[in-house]
Design a protein around this motif. Structure first.
Motif, PDB file in Angstrom:
ATOM      1  N   ASP A 171      78.805  27.256  81.831  1.00  0.00           N
ATOM      2  CA  ASP A 171      78.222  27.502  83.151  1.00  0.00           C
ATOM      3  C   ASP A 171      76.698  27.388  83.144  1.00  0.00           C
ATOM      4  O   ASP A 171      76.088  27.209  84.205  1.00  0.00           O
ATOM      5  N   ASP A 172      76.093  27.513  81.976  1.00  0.00           N
ATOM      6  CA  ASP A 172      74.633  27.478  81.898  1.00  0.00           C
ATOM      7  C   ASP A 172      74.081  26.104  81.532  1.00  0.00           C
ATOM      8  O   ASP A 172      72.865  25.894  81.580  1.00  0.00           O
ATOM      9  N   ARG A 214      71.484  32.798  78.513  1.00  0.00           N
ATOM     10  CA  ARG A 214      71.642  33.143  79.932  1.00  0.00           C
ATOM     11  C   ARG A 214      70.509  34.032  80.431  1.00  0.00           C
ATOM     12  O   ARG A 214      69.947  33.767  81.510  1.00  0.00           O
TER      13      ARG A 214
END
Length: 272
Positions: free
Chosen positions: A106-107, A75
């Motif tokens: 999410d990444d 991240r």
């Protein structure tokens, strides 16, 4: 960088180590290790310093290659590149994160959005890799599902690159290609590890050839068979697309060409 530039060697890339290894509890995680609730590992460079460094390297036109094993390292690496893009404007970039031992869901799509290459080492993929069990144990089942998410990043539009991370037990890319397609040991003796992250043969061949050339900023001269490009080629003894995937590692190189000149030839292979 400007002084060291030749046909096969350039000094135009910067390697940054963001963290260590998951099974050794030195990778930087977003949440604590499952077996060590008080620790989530450490970054080797603080995000604020990383942002400054990446922004400067990006402004100078360097290729940036970051070692990122833990999901926190992934991240902050992506965050630093995003800030560099914002600060320095649009241009052709070839930055990459290497290893991606585990990523937060999410990444996953951010690789595509930011144009960042995802550089994997398929030699680590099979279930019998020595670090596989310890890695999944310290992450826990839910997080371990996202270990080395090659297929997920590709499905999200990200560009996947493959390499050896030399030195490794095997430098044979055919072994690693089979691991990427099957996620099993070469002999099929164990079930696939994270089978949902298996990729197709065409995908992994591209990762080792044209995508790797892209990452090295050489796709205009190498990485695919086209008129005008360097003839850096191998000839195999069989068509990989016409054999069982469990036999990919049995293919043998008959001929290796470097810029069109033979540098290796099997004694039994006829070559004019």
């Amino acid at each position: 960088r400007d002084q060291v530039r030749g046909l096969r060697f350039r000094a135009d890339a910067a390697k940054i180590f963001l963290d260590g290894e998951i099974d050794r509890h030195t990778a930087a995680l977003l949440a604590p290790y499952s077996d060590t609730p008080g620790s989530r590992g450490d970054l080797l460079i603080e995000p604020e310093a990383l942002d400054v460094l990446v922004r400067r390297l990006d402004a100078e036109g360097f290729l940036i290659h970051m070692h990122a094993m833990g999901d926190r390292a992934v991240r902050v690496g992506l965050d630093a590149i995003a800030l560099a893009i914002q600060a320095n404007g649009a241009r052709d970039r070839r930055h990459q994160l290497a290893h991606i031992g585990v990523a937060n869901p999410d990444d996953i799509v951010r690789f595509s959005r930011l144009g960042v290459g995802a550089n994997f080492q398929p030699i680590w993929f099979p279930a019998d890799d020595p670090a596989a069990g310890p890695t999944e144990a310290v992450l826990g089942a839910a997080r371990a599902r996202w270990t080395m998410p090659m297929a997920s990043i590709a499905a999200g539009g990200g560009l996947i690159v493959a390499g050896s991370d030399w030195p490794q037990p095997s430098m044979n890319p055919l072994d690693a290609i089979q691991f990427a397609v099957t996620r099993q040991p070469l002999d099929g003796s164990k079930p696939a590890r994270q089978p949902q992250e298996r990729v197709g043969l065409a995908q992994i061949l591209a990762a080792y050839t044209k995508n790797a050339a892209w990452a090295a900023r050489e796709d205009d001269v190498d990485g695919s068979i086209q008129i005008g490009k360097a003839a850096d080629l191998i000839v195999l003894d069989r068509n990989l697309f016409k054999i069982d995937v469990m036999a990919l590692h049995k293919a043998r190189v008959l001929l290796t060409l470097l810029d069109g000149a033979p540098v290796y030839r099997d004694p039994n292979f006829a070559w004019p």
